[in-house]
Enzyme design. Structure first.
Site, PDB file in Angstrom:
ATOM      1  CG  HIS A 121      42.148  42.674  38.187  1.00 18.57           C
ATOM      2  ND1 HIS A 121      42.695  43.439  37.183  1.00 18.57           N
ATOM      3  CD2 HIS A 121      42.481  43.281  39.350  1.00 18.57           C
ATOM      4  CE1 HIS A 121      43.332  44.467  37.722  1.00 18.57           C
ATOM      5  NE2 HIS A 121      43.225  44.395  39.033  1.00 18.57           N
TER       6      HIS A 121
ATOM      7  NE  ARG B 156      39.440  45.652  40.942  1.00  9.97           N
ATOM      8  CZ  ARG B 156      40.259  45.151  41.845  1.00  9.97           C
ATOM      9  NH1 ARG B 156      40.087  43.917  42.267  1.00  9.97           N
ATOM     10  NH2 ARG B 156      41.239  45.865  42.324  1.00  9.97           N
TER      11      ARG B 156
ATOM     12  CD  GLU C  62      44.195  49.702  43.840  1.00  7.30           C
ATOM     13  OE1 GLU C  62      45.270  49.225  43.485  1.00  7.30           O
ATOM     14  OE2 GLU C  62      43.427  49.120  44.630  1.00  7.30           O
TER      15      GLU C  62
ATOM     16  CG  HIS D 122      41.440  39.678  41.087  1.00  2.21           C
ATOM     17  ND1 HIS D 122      42.789  39.407  41.062  1.00  2.21           N
ATOM     18  CD2 HIS D 122      41.274  40.744  41.923  1.00  2.21           C
ATOM     19  CE1 HIS D 122      43.415  40.276  41.833  1.00  2.21           C
ATOM     20  NE2 HIS D 122      42.522  41.080  42.385  1.00  2.21           N
TER      21      HIS D 122
ATOM     22  NE  ARG E 217      38.465  41.854  46.396  1.00  4.74           N
ATOM     23  CZ  ARG E 217      39.623  42.406  46.054  1.00  4.74           C
ATOM     24  NH1 ARG E 217      40.185  43.300  46.842  1.00  4.74           N
ATOM     25  NH2 ARG E 217      40.212  42.076  44.926  1.00  4.74           N
TER      26      ARG E 217
HETATM   27  C1  SIN Z   1      45.247  45.301  41.918  1.00  7.92           C
HETATM   28  O1  SIN Z   1      46.374  45.609  42.248  1.00  7.92           O
HETATM   29  O2  SIN Z   1      44.681  45.734  40.928  1.00  7.92           O
HETATM   30  C2  SIN Z   1      44.512  44.307  42.755  1.00  7.92           C
HETATM   31  C3  SIN Z   1      44.071  44.932  43.995  1.00  7.92           C
HETATM   32  C4  SIN Z   1      42.858  44.212  44.510  1.00  7.92           C
HETATM   33  O3  SIN Z   1      42.401  43.262  43.913  1.00  7.92           O
HETATM   34  O4  SIN Z   1      42.318  44.658  45.516  1.00  7.92           O
END
Ligand code: SIN
Length: 549
Positions: free
Chosen positions: A247, A293, A131, A354, A389
């Site tokens: 998000h 993000r 990620e 989010h 975060r």
């Molecule tokens: C996601 O699955 O994109 C959310 C994961 C997160 O917010 O840490």
């Protein structure tokens, strides 16, 4: 600055002599990953009561898709995970908190696996996703994209089977009780049992965040920030309440709730494209779709504005779709339910609130400045997340700080053998003579206002306007004596809306998730400086403080 928001210490009128009084060593408020871990751990030492406002499954933890970030292989390193977290946190992380969570995390995950959590594996090897902001694939996932459900269900199973641990669902915590500066439990309301008082030697707040403040949110209906607001009323300092993480990709279909489309989808190679199919993220950041993000969210907003569009799109048709369906079964199902054919069509997305990064100030052992009160998880500002975060660090935080809070509270409660002596606490409030309210209307109006003015892009005049409107609404909402959850939730949401707008106004710079159109640069003088708000008697103190400790 004095306001009705600051003069109300308790939301209800009560006299403990006239209410049912219950006693426990440790009271845990909240049933997400942090609350469950805290309760399980505390029950090793003392009697525990866990209260939660809805059903135990109704937490944000249950909704988490992407996974849990942790260093579980020799190819990765703790130092890299620490540095990735510090970098994304943009100068506000507390290194000691970061190191603690990231070092202790893998052990807590092994414990979860021992409890029976089934993370996805190929043969015996744990599968790791990628990620944004991570320098290595280190996101554990379960059931493809239902990691939160697996983690929550595992912990709920363990909690239900734990001696000394009782669970009380549908029990709304209204206020923390403090006597002579010490937290002694809470007042609650239950649909069937009415108002009650829970006395506790130690109280752990794990009540989650406040995403419901925003019209567009990935959060569960329960995320109205009750714990944050009650901690504020009790005089505890809240830190960095301007730091709401957005998000970039939630499913945008009018009328449907804003379901998350996990960042892991972009981690697997999905592109963000516009109405004409143009991929735009490479124009904004070298990491393209895996930029931080806040960068991706602002880019989507900008493209929407330039093209006068209501959303942008995720394109996945160039990926191996059989693999995609296996990796993201829930997202695939959700697309099918809305008649989106992932082979031929793009997924409409736009950003949504989010995760509340700011929160109740805690030290590295989860103690708040209010004796008798510990806190863990999203309700806190622990120093792990800084100003932004790192993806999938939040379940990890809940596992680690939840267990630490539970152990500390459990041990302290067990060491205190003196019998309970409940004080005769009462609170009087003169009932307001003003008119009835349409609570749903206030709630909707507030959520639209906050989305518009305290959203992804802020500016001073809009923040001032927000404060004026919220103060006006407060005059006829905060004077009311409600007797149901909907009313208390609105009072909590208004309180937090004010604190978030005030904190956002005070931070005159852009940093991480906090973007000020009128102060677009990061101010180096604000490195390691936090915005702290605290109720002080009848008024509020707001200051930019260097980190203590
Ligand atoms: C996601 O699955 O994109 C959310 C994961 C997160 O917010 O840490």
């Amino acid at each position: 600055m004095t306001d009705l928001y600051d003069s109300r210490r308790y939301l209800t009128r009560f006299d403990v002599q006239r209410l049912p009084n219950l006693f426990t060593d440790v009271l845990v408020i909240g049933s997400g990953v942090a609350g469950l871990c805290a309760a399980i751990e505390a029950a090793k030492y003392a009697n525990v009561l866990l209260v939660t406002k809805g059903r135990i499954e109704a937490s944000n933890t249950h909704r988490a898709q992407g996974g849990i970030a942790a260093v579980m292989t020799d190819e990765d390193s703790i130092d890299h995970h620490v540095e990735d977290t510090m970098k994304v946190g943009c100068g506000l992380c507390d290194r000691a908190a970061v190191e603690r969570v990231i070092r202790e995390g893998p052990g807590r995950i092994r414990e979860l696996i021992d409890y029976g959590a089934l993370f996805d594996r190929r043969e015996k090897k744990l599968l790791m996703g990628l990620e944004a902001g991570h320098s290595a694939p280190r996101i554990l996932h379960a059931l493809g994209d239902e990691t939160g459900r697996e983690v929550a269900n595992t912990l709920i199973r363990v909690a239900r089977g734990t001696n000394q641990l009782r669970i009380f669902e549908d029990c709304f915590t209204i206020d923390l009780i403090d006597i002579e500066g010490r937290c002694c439990g809470a007042t609650t309301y239950h649909r069937h049992f009415g108002h009650q008082v829970f006395w506790a030697r130690q109280t752990i707040l794990a009540s989650g965040g406040c995403g419901q403040l925003y019209r567009e949110t990935t959060n569960s209906e329960t995320a109205t920030g009750d714990g944050l607001a009650m901690a504020y009323r009790a005089g505890a300092p809240l830190r960095d309440m301007e730091m709401m993480q957005f998000h970039p990709t939630t499913l945008y279909i009018a009328g449907a709730s804003r379901a998350l489309i996990s960042e892991a989808v972009r981690g697997e190679g999905a592109w963000l494209v516009d109405t004409k199919g143009r991929r735009f993220m490479p124009e904004y950041h070298p990491d393209a779709e895996l930029a931080p993000r806040d960068v991706v969210s602002r880019a989507i907003l900008r493209e929407m504005a330039v093209q006068d569009a209501t959303c942008m799109y995720l394109q996945i048709s160039h990926l191996n779709l059989d693999k995609f369906r296996k990796r993201f079964p829930m997202i695939s199902r959700m697309c099918e339910e809305f008649d989106i054919n992932i082979e031929t069509q793009r997924i409409p997305v736009r950003p949504a609130a989010h995760y509340m990064i700011g929160g109740l100030l805690v030290d590295h052992d989860t103690y708040t400045p209010l004796p008798g009160l510990l806190a863990c998880g999203e309700v806190t500002s622990s120093g792990l997340h800084g100003a932004n975060r790192l993806a999938s660090n939040s379940l990890l935080e809940g596992l680690v700080f939840g267990a630490i809070a539970g152990e500390n509270a459990g041990r302290a409660a067990a060491a205190n053998g003196t019998p309970f002596q409940p004080d005769m606490v009462r609170n009087e409030i003169a009932p307001s003579a003003r008119t009835m309210l349409d609570l749903a209307d206030v709630r909707n109006s507030l959520r639209s206002l906050i989305w518009r003015n305290v959203g992804i892009q802020r500016q001073g005049d809009r923040l001032n306007e927000t404060l004026e409107i919220v103060s006006f609404w407060g005059q006829y909402v905060m004077d009311k004596l409600f007797d149901d959850q909907a009313g208390w939730e609105i009072q909590n949401m208004l309180t937090l809306a004010r604190l978030s707008a005030l904190s956002a106004l005070t931070r005159r710079e852009s940093r991480g998730v906090h973007y000020r159109v009128d102060y677009p640069e990061t101010d180096p003088a604000m490195n390691d400086r936090h915005i702290v708000v605290q109720r002080n008697g009848q008024s509020i103190i707001v200051q930019a403080e260097p980190r203590s400790g």
